[in-house]
Design a protein around this motif. Structure first.
Motif, PDB file in Angstrom:
ATOM      1  N   ALA A 364       0.819  -1.211   0.000  1.00  0.00           N
ATOM      2  CA  ALA A 364       0.000   0.000   0.000  1.00  0.00           C
ATOM      3  C   ALA A 364       0.855   1.264   0.000  1.00  0.00           C
ATOM      4  O   ALA A 364       0.354   2.351   0.314  1.00  0.00           O
ATOM      5  CB  ALA A 364      -0.920   0.003   1.215  1.00  0.00           C
ATOM      6  N   HIS A 366       2.522   4.137  -1.783  1.00  0.00           N
ATOM      7  CA  HIS A 366       2.294   4.772  -3.081  1.00  0.00           C
ATOM      8  C   HIS A 366       3.589   5.110  -3.830  1.00  0.00           C
ATOM      9  O   HIS A 366       3.579   5.275  -5.053  1.00  0.00           O
ATOM     10  CB  HIS A 366       1.465   6.038  -2.899  1.00  0.00           C
ATOM     11  N   ARG A 391      -2.462   4.126 -10.181  1.00  0.00           N
ATOM     12  CA  ARG A 391      -2.524   3.267  -8.990  1.00  0.00           C
ATOM     13  C   ARG A 391      -1.952   3.991  -7.778  1.00  0.00           C
ATOM     14  O   ARG A 391      -2.498   3.928  -6.676  1.00  0.00           O
ATOM     15  CB  ARG A 391      -1.754   1.963  -9.248  1.00  0.00           C
ATOM     16  N   MET A 395      -3.547   5.451  -3.810  1.00  0.00           N
ATOM     17  CA  MET A 395      -2.964   5.039  -2.527  1.00  0.00           C
ATOM     18  C   MET A 395      -2.672   6.206  -1.590  1.00  0.00           C
ATOM     19  O   MET A 395      -2.768   6.067  -0.373  1.00  0.00           O
ATOM     20  CB  MET A 395      -1.658   4.269  -2.774  1.00  0.00           C
ATOM     21  N   THR A 396      -2.282   7.347  -2.155  1.00  0.00           N
ATOM     22  CA  THR A 396      -1.910   8.472  -1.296  1.00  0.00           C
ATOM     23  C   THR A 396      -3.141   9.143  -0.710  1.00  0.00           C
ATOM     24  O   THR A 396      -4.199   9.189  -1.338  1.00  0.00           O
ATOM     25  CB  THR A 396      -1.072   9.507  -2.067  1.00  0.00           C
TER      26      THR A 396
END
Length: 413
Positions: A364, A366, A391, A395-396
């Motif tokens: 997870a 980023h 992607r 995540m961030t």
């Protein structure tokens, strides 16, 4: 001086002197929670007396003396109570406290004890950070909550639980020695590092950075370096923070958008902070150094390069390899991949990066797809790069960073 001006003066003095006042009281009562209450009592006394009596010549000493007097009153009341109940206490507990002996200790020793107590391993990392910022940074609960984007009651609960945990565990207000000191120092440095990192690259929210947290971390580091001048890693951490912080003005654009390291205008880097950082690094290396010293040496490679093109990427890759030996971490390998890519080309960087794609701890994270997207884009594999940037954006939790990543994904299209 008006009452308003006096209150502003008190606020400024308190932010600077609070740690020493709390430390001095804690040395007497042996309880950081009670010590903070006594220090707050001294602050209230200042708010009541200074507007009419004037600000003392040495306001910090006034606050410390006032808190100590209240601490001594607490001790004497406790001793009178214990003497009134001889059958309920041990013989040692009824012995009068040698107040003269405990009030003459150097204040710097008290402050060092406070730092080690606030960062005791019995506390969770979140509790250590909150308690350190409260006791040593002088930040209010609301300020800490705003800095870490959590509800104020959550921070208040963390601080209250931390104090109770220290009391329940009977953690002594003392300087650890030997192996215990080494372990506790690691915890202290980690907390200061975490505070700085949250300020340098905020994990969530609308702001790319929170400079106030960086300032607090650097201040704590400098205090620790002054108190422990022979500890290599203390100077190594200070060097790392000073050099990293030197880039602050260049890390954001006119609208607050992030500016990557290689695109920064290095004329905006703070040369004073760089000189201070390099001096601390020299001292750390002379004392032996460790992981923080190696990270500072990596930061120094950037600091010494007048332009991005002047960066000694081979030296940086070697330093990351050394760091991987003493402090192995997937994040270190990720950074080594970047250095290798810059020195030997994106394909070489991808070769270092590929094994990390199956690393659970980075699932997870980023920055892994961010770096991979960057290398793929340089190789002309734009469709793959676009997918990686998209992607990473999911995540961030930082809105500025998400916008940057989506812009990079759009550029690939």
């Amino acid at each position: 001086m008006t009452t308003t001006e006096t209150h502003r003066t008190i606020e400024a003095v308190w932010r600077i002197e609070a740690p020493r006042v709390i430390a001095a009281a804690a040395r007497l009562v042996g309880d950081v929670g009670l010590a903070e209450e006594l220090a707050q009592d001294a602050l209230v006394a200042a708010l009541e007396q200074w507007p009419s009596d004037g600000v003392p010549r040495n306001p910090g000493a006034w606050l410390t003396t006032t808190a100590k007097r209240r601490a001594i009153d607490q001790i004497r009341r406790r001793e009178r109570f214990e003497r009134s109940l001889p059958d309920l206490v041990t013989p040692d507990a009824t012995e009068p406290t040698d107040l003269d002996a405990i009030t003459d200790d150097p204040i710097d020793d008290d402050l060092l004890r406070l730092i080690f107590t606030a960062c005791h391993p019995v506390l969770s990392p979140e509790a250590r950070v909150a308690l350190t910022l409260r006791l040593l940074g002088g930040l209010t609960t609301d300020e800490i909550a705003r800095a870490f984007l959590v509800p104020s009651p959550t921070v208040g609960q963390r601080i209250s639980r931390a104090k109770k945990t220290l009391a329940d565990a009977h953690v002594p207000f003392e300087l650890p020695t030997g192996a215990d000191r080494a372990a506790r120092l690691t915890s202290v440095l980690e907390v200061i590092y975490l505070i700085f990192n949250e300020g340098y690259s905020a994990t969530a929210g609308d702001d790319w950075m929170r400079p106030a947290l960086c300032e607090e971390a650097m201040r704590l580091g400098r205090v620790l370096a002054g108190l422990m001048p022979d500890e290599a890693e203390v100077h190594g951490l200070v060097a790392l923070l000073e050099i990293q912080a030197s880039r602050t003005a260049a890390r954001t654009g006119p609208s607050g958008e992030p500016v990557t390291l290689l695109e920064q205008d290095r004329r905006r880097w703070d040369r004073l902070l760089i000189r201070r950082g390099l001096a601390a690094l020299e001292r750390a290396e002379a004392l032996g150094g460790g992981p923080y010293t190696l990270q500072a040496a990596i930061a120094a490679v950037h600091a010494r390069a007048r332009t991005a093109a002047d960066t000694d990427w081979a030296r940086m890759a070697d330093l990351y390899a050394q760091l991987a030996q003493v402090a192995p971490s997937p994040v270190v390998e990720l950074n080594r991949a970047v250095a290798v890519a810059m020195g030997e080309g994106p394909q070489a960087g991808l070769a270092v990066l590929e094994p990390l794609r199956d690393e659970p701890t980075l699932a997870a994270y980023h920055l892994l797809p961010t770096v991979r997207g960057d290398l793929l884009a340089k190789l002309g594999r734009t469709a793959e790069a676009k997918a990686e940037f998209e992607r990473a954006a999911t995540m961030t939790r930082n809105e500025r960073e998400r916008a940057l990543l989506l812009d990079r994904a759009a550029a690939c299209a």
